[in-house]
Design a protein around this motif. Structure first.
Motif, PDB file in Angstrom:
ATOM      1  N   HIS A 167      33.143  35.067  40.167  1.00  0.00           N
ATOM      2  CA  HIS A 167      32.692  34.441  38.939  1.00  0.00           C
ATOM      3  C   HIS A 167      33.876  34.070  38.051  1.00  0.00           C
ATOM      4  CE1 HIS A 167      29.798  33.329  35.969  1.00  0.00           C
ATOM      5  NE2 HIS A 167      30.344  34.113  35.068  1.00  0.00           N
ATOM      6  N   SER A 168      34.842  34.929  37.962  1.00  0.00           N
ATOM      7  CA  SER A 168      36.014  34.625  37.144  1.00  0.00           C
ATOM      8  C   SER A 168      37.186  34.263  38.048  1.00  0.00           C
ATOM      9  CB  SER A 168      36.352  35.832  36.264  1.00  0.00           C
ATOM     10  OG  SER A 168      36.419  36.993  37.064  1.00  0.00           O
ATOM     11  N   ASN A 169      38.213  33.781  37.465  1.00  0.00           N
ATOM     12  CA  ASN A 169      39.306  33.221  38.223  1.00  0.00           C
ATOM     13  C   ASN A 169      40.449  34.227  38.372  1.00  0.00           C
ATOM     14  OD1 ASN A 169      40.463  31.264  39.671  1.00  0.00           O
ATOM     15  ND2 ASN A 169      41.223  30.080  37.917  1.00  0.00           N
ATOM     16  N   HIS A 170      40.574  34.774  39.551  1.00  0.00           N
ATOM     17  CA  HIS A 170      41.648  35.724  39.816  1.00  0.00           C
ATOM     18  C   HIS A 170      42.494  35.205  40.956  1.00  0.00           C
ATOM     19  CE1 HIS A 170      38.873  38.734  38.086  1.00  0.00           C
ATOM     20  NE2 HIS A 170      37.977  38.197  38.876  1.00  0.00           N
ATOM     21  N   SER A 171      43.685  35.718  41.042  1.00  0.00           N
ATOM     22  CA  SER A 171      44.352  35.723  42.333  1.00  0.00           C
ATOM     23  C   SER A 171      43.730  36.859  43.126  1.00  0.00           C
ATOM     24  CB  SER A 171      45.848  35.970  42.125  1.00  0.00           C
ATOM     25  OG  SER A 171      46.405  36.403  43.337  1.00  0.00           O
ATOM     26  N   GLU A 172      43.626  36.669  44.452  1.00  0.00           N
ATOM     27  CA  GLU A 172      43.044  37.736  45.278  1.00  0.00           C
ATOM     28  C   GLU A 172      43.826  39.037  45.087  1.00  0.00           C
ATOM     29  OE1 GLU A 172      40.289  37.355  46.337  1.00  0.00           O
ATOM     30  OE2 GLU A 172      39.947  35.420  47.282  1.00  0.00           O
ATOM     31  N   TYR A 173      45.129  38.866  44.789  1.00  0.00           N
ATOM     32  CA  TYR A 173      45.977  40.036  44.634  1.00  0.00           C
ATOM     33  C   TYR A 173      45.626  40.913  43.455  1.00  0.00           C
ATOM     34  CZ  TYR A 173      49.161  40.518  48.232  1.00  0.00           C
ATOM     35  OH  TYR A 173      49.688  40.824  49.437  1.00  0.00           O
ATOM     36  N   ASP A 174      44.961  40.348  42.489  1.00  0.00           N
ATOM     37  CA  ASP A 174      44.596  41.139  41.315  1.00  0.00           C
ATOM     38  C   ASP A 174      43.549  42.196  41.645  1.00  0.00           C
ATOM     39  OD1 ASP A 174      46.334  39.711  39.724  1.00  0.00           O
ATOM     40  OD2 ASP A 174      44.834  38.189  39.263  1.00  0.00           O
ATOM     41  N   ASN A 175      42.922  42.017  42.799  1.00  0.00           N
ATOM     42  CA  ASN A 175      41.923  43.004  43.187  1.00  0.00           C
ATOM     43  C   ASN A 175      42.585  44.371  43.351  1.00  0.00           C
ATOM     44  OD1 ASN A 175      39.897  44.500  44.842  1.00  0.00           O
ATOM     45  ND2 ASN A 175      38.834  42.530  44.727  1.00  0.00           N
ATOM     46  N   ASP A 176      42.002  45.352  42.703  1.00  0.00           N
ATOM     47  CA  ASP A 176      42.594  46.694  42.691  1.00  0.00           C
ATOM     48  C   ASP A 176      42.756  47.286  44.089  1.00  0.00           C
ATOM     49  OD1 ASP A 176      43.730  48.655  41.058  1.00  0.00           O
ATOM     50  OD2 ASP A 176      41.903  49.839  41.006  1.00  0.00           O
ATOM     51  N   PHE A 177      42.001  46.742  45.034  1.00  0.00           N
ATOM     52  CA  PHE A 177      42.101  47.187  46.422  1.00  0.00           C
ATOM     53  C   PHE A 177      43.545  47.232  46.889  1.00  0.00           C
ATOM     54  CE2 PHE A 177      41.989  46.206  51.048  1.00  0.00           C
ATOM     55  CZ  PHE A 177      41.153  47.204  51.495  1.00  0.00           C
ATOM     56  N   TYR A 178      44.306  46.189  46.557  1.00  0.00           N
ATOM     57  CA  TYR A 178      45.672  46.099  47.075  1.00  0.00           C
ATOM     58  C   TYR A 178      46.624  47.038  46.347  1.00  0.00           C
ATOM     59  CZ  TYR A 178      43.435  42.270  49.321  1.00  0.00           C
ATOM     60  OH  TYR A 178      42.543  41.545  50.053  1.00  0.00           O
ATOM     61  N   TYR A 179      46.276  47.447  45.159  1.00  0.00           N
ATOM     62  CA  TYR A 179      47.098  48.408  44.432  1.00  0.00           C
ATOM     63  C   TYR A 179      46.862  49.842  44.906  1.00  0.00           C
ATOM     64  CZ  TYR A 179      48.278  44.935  40.829  1.00  0.00           C
ATOM     65  OH  TYR A 179      48.745  43.851  40.153  1.00  0.00           O
ATOM     66  N   ARG A 180      45.651  50.117  45.331  1.00  0.00           N
ATOM     67  CA  ARG A 180      45.274  51.523  45.499  1.00  0.00           C
ATOM     68  C   ARG A 180      44.770  51.917  46.879  1.00  0.00           C
ATOM     69  NH1 ARG A 180      46.009  53.410  40.551  1.00  0.00           N
ATOM     70  NH2 ARG A 180      45.282  52.222  38.738  1.00  0.00           N
ATOM     71  N   TYR A 181      44.404  50.948  47.709  1.00  0.00           N
ATOM     72  CA  TYR A 181      43.789  51.341  48.968  1.00  0.00           C
ATOM     73  C   TYR A 181      44.735  52.131  49.873  1.00  0.00           C
ATOM     74  CZ  TYR A 181      40.938  51.310  53.157  1.00  0.00           C
ATOM     75  OH  TYR A 181      40.224  51.711  54.256  1.00  0.00           O
TER      76      TYR A 181
END
Lengths: 438, 438, 438
Positions: free
Chosen positions: B37-51
């Motif tokens: 819905h909003s405009n992110h880079s895919e990288y902003d997804n917390d998954f990549y910071y914490r997974y």
């Protein structure tokens, strides 16, 4: 044995090297010139999106599958050692076969982290089949199986993913259903009526079960990475990992419950814990990337654990006595039935997809629905057809390859030598006099 | 036993599934519609910071805790198997409890990688308590303990993190102090005066210690990920991992030194190596994210190792003889005292925080100081109060839950059957005649 | 023994803590003030580029090396325990030594994830040397070795990477060649003519080989992370991991082939599988980051496996009988020869580098060629010289340190006590009567 294994390994590896020399090149994310040719942030390199997941999958293939099969009391070296050998072969051959079917660019197969994950996935399917024939096949037989199975896997995968547009990120169909039914059919063809001769070795001892738990837990822990490894970036990877996590947790509870419930004295059975607790990962392999919700994932995992334990308890003996399928690891219960269940869950979930639920994310999960304007029920139908195709390919392929493996030229072990390391490995020493001298 | 475990598992899991259906939904990073819905880079997804950190924590919970407890010679299946069962339950229940207290959005609990890490953290606390009562409780008792302990953990965590504004990223207080003193109090209530009847089984053998080292090393290696998993992005995660790395390294040296020093003949004791070498991770759990410096971290780790070995050597026997606390794994030495020490180090380090040291990073580490303009010594005071609250909650909660667990309806093992797998697991086979036939 | 180990540990750790207090500070990516001083995206923090690789390397150091050496039947505690101890020391000391030589900023050593990886790398070199003397040295001797070896490692690394401009991301030279030849020279100096007194303990038993396979597989699986951990961001990390993956897969096939071929009865030898299958990772340590291509990587791995098995079979006995080098783990076959091979492959690959092949990526891989306008053959020559320097440093350093270790003050074990845990560890219990009572 003296020369068969060395010659087979050398020939296969030399063929692989030649074919890699002719056919394989770096993709644009691993090639120094191509990557630097265009203007990216280093972060755009797919390595950072997928390499941690790749490593988790890699651990599942070599430690997970390898140690899961070490439960046999006298077959630990072969379990982990042949797993290692056929996985190392299969991942190279899979790179070529999968590349040939869906990774060609101008006559060349492009490789990078995604091809590495896909090759490991295909390898996983071979290792599932290995589980069905564990202890009863020579390493040369297994290498032959790997070569053919990888090829057929790639064909099936091509039909599903490229021709039909099926979604199966975690491989409930392509990996688990295919690997299980292929292996079961091979086991059927290689049926040994006198296997009772080595029956006393076809069981675990205390420490071999402990080693097997290492395999179980790595598979369990990293399954969220397995299912999410090649889904689309962003919410898709995130959601898939989350769904799988809950499916596995629920599955573990139902596995313990069923294991105690089906025992005559309420005791737990290590076979169930080691295997059935993983069925939740298998069953979430197709729908994991969809909007299955944690609620849905838990129901799926809960049922998968129940089905799997029931399979070990009641179905496996029937498979052996009636269908003459001697399934050493019970892959039908861990990968077969849960894989089929996962395919069905995926078909149902797909058919319920709407733009309201997925928003603009629909394009990532169901491009055929979002872009090609097919209906969700069409997608669901495709998913169901894919299961039928996979079952057909697996059963037909297993039948064919089983007969190839049955040729008396690969040094298959005698009935009395099954489940026995000492025919393949340098003299074994169990607890020596040293251990008892203190 | 016949029905108690299955019924408990089924009822708990069905309740969980229903509550998840009613209360849980994807957060905006795992939901297809909301994310797109909003405009992110895919990288902003917390998954990549914490997974990647999540997966390390996950390994600590299932392999680390599970195998650390396999040191007992005849309790390996139960150690790793009950660890698996109660962890699978606890992480689901923790998702609900933690969500209820600090993850509600419009009446719904939002889940994603951060909730998964937090659920695993809470599970870790339960597993610490499990260590105190290891070998002396039935699986049903453990499930009951998990349900109550998770609830109280979430309340304590809510008081600390949400009400008081305490900082405790690696959980020296919330996880280790709470889990240890809760478990010790449960052990006190469940005191068995005749435990000597199974004393010969309450010890390790050579190979069970080898398995336990797998647990130890995974805990040790991944502790930097544990402490940094939910700190703020960027320098905070980076610094926390670094501090923990040095704390553990220093702790290992002092553990080996103290183990040899306290032995009558200068020999090393596996119990110390397996446990005390980890105290440096516990003790860096609160201050790890602060500007503790590598120097400070090493001092903390160094002292933690010393305290922990001294605890095993001198305090544990006193706890058992004087206070009637039979602490199977010595969680007081690994989690209790080092946890308290970590809380104190955190309070001191917090009270020394200045804008000069932290710069604009102060907002990430101490928002109460940076944004709410509280003084650093106020923050330090809050940290100290939090330790007292945690101890109170743990001791009171453990007392209460201990009495609930003491009700004679859960099939607790007899004194002679403690530390014994065979009462819970299908017939065990140790080294069979096969092993000696060569 | 009573006091030597504790005193050594305490003194070393206290010196380390003091030096850290004086010399070490956070780098700009771990320091709260410095990081927030300038304007970054949180993603620019190197933590996210390298921490997953760091954790893989960390597992290789503690589980990989530690368990690989547990193959000895009565030396499992010492293998994994001393590995743990000397690694914990070495990584701290390496931080200082490497920082001193190539990490000083205004009189301070800066630390962050890259220094952590480098410290683990240096530790790996010490553990390789440990493999050569395994079972024959006291922990105090090993700590002394670690202190000196780390220092010399840092000097050699400084000469190669900083003075000469050598490329060696995965350390074929700096880590493997250095560690192996250093250890071999130490083993030569510590030659024991009467080692036959403990010969019956210098072998494996069934379960010790199973534990060793855990070490092997973790080293094998995570070697792609090892070689790529400190290469440049983007395509470089990605390509290095890919090359190593294929090198290892090919190496595994040739290892199995050679193991069966060189046995008198075509059986496989666990020693080869555990060790030689890893030679492909060593041999890709220098050229892995270059445009070696998957084809080239597979040839390298294929040959490395062959060389390594031949070394175990034919060269190791000669080393012992003629050169009086008792190489317990065969590090010459796993790290020595494959390391030299990797250095040569690196020199050749470097000398073939062109702007056409690397494009603008040339700057990342060969800055001396791209920026300083040296020719590719100059780079190749530098690589070759570096191998010679490394061999000289390793042999000379090992000779010197061997004599230091030979001083009769460290409590070295007697010939009859080699390969024996019981002289270092609290009373060992093998399978107790309990195990046989069922």
């Amino acid at each position: 044995m003296r020369l068969k294994l060395p010659i087979t390994c050398f020939i296969l590896e030399i063929i692989l090297i030649i074919l890699f020399g002719v056919l394989v090149e770096y993709d644009k994310e691993t090639d120094a010139r191509k990557w630097h040719h265009s203007n990216h942030s280093e972060y755009d390199n797919d390595f950072y999106y997928r390499y941690p997941s790749f490593q988790d999958v890699h651990v599942m293939i070599f430690i997970g599958f390898g140690f899961l099969m070490t439960f046999l009391q006298r077959y630990g070296f072969s379990s982990v050692g042949f797993n290692f050998l056929i996985a190392a072969l299969a991942l190279q051959w899979a790179t070529l076969m999968q590349g040939f079917f869906h990774g060609m660019h101008g006559g060349k197969i492009h490789v990078g982290v995604e091809s590495m994950i896909n090759a490991d996935f295909c390898t996983g399917s071979v290792l599932i089949s290995f589980g069905a024939v564990l202890g009863k096949t020579s390493p040369v037989q297994l290498l032959v199986m790997a070569v053919f199975e990888v090829t057929l896997f790639a064909v099936n995968e091509f039909i599903l993913l490229s021709l039909l547009g099926t979604k199966d990120a975690g491989g409930s169909m392509t990996i688990h259903t295919f690997g299980a039914y292929f292996g079961l059919m091979v086991a059927r063809v290689l049926y040994r009526p006198n296997l009772h001769k080595s029956k006393h070795k076809n069981s675990s001892v205390y420490h071999s079960d402990m080693f097997a738990m290492i395999g179980t837990l790595y598979l369990w822990m990293f399954w969220p990475s397995f299912n999410s490894a090649i889904t689309a970036h962003g919410d898709d990877q995130h959601r898939t990992a989350l769904n799988t996590y809950y499916s596995l947790a629920a599955c573990t509870l139902s596995t313990y419950a069923m294991s105690a419930l089906t025992a005559h004295d309420g005791k737990l059975d290590m076979v169930h814990i080691q295997n059935a607790a993983l069925a939740g990962g298998v069953a979430a392999g197709t729908a994991g990337e969809m909007m299955l919700t944690p609620f849905g994932s838990m129901i799926v995992g809960f049922l998968a654990g129940i089905i799997s334990v029931l399979g070990y308890k009641y179905l496996s003996p029937i498979l052996e006595s009636k269908l003459k399928i001697q399934d050493t690891c019970g892959v039908h219960n861990l990968h077969g039935m849960p894989g089929v269940m996962g395919a069905i869950v995926g078909a149902v979930t797909a058919s319920l997809a709407t733009k309201e639920i997925y928003g603009d994310g629909l394009e990532d999960v169901f491009p055929m629905v979002a872009v090609d304007k097919k209906s969700a029920s069409y997608q669901g139908g495709i998913q169901a057809i894919s299961l039928a195709v996979t079952l057909g390919m697996a059963l037909g392929g297993g039948l064919l390859v089983g007969f190839i493996m049955k040729l008396p030229i690969y040094g298959a072990p005698s009935d009395a030598s099954c489940f026995e390391d000492s025919i393949y490995w340098e003299p074994l020493h169990f607890y020596s006099h040293l251990c008892f001298s203190k």
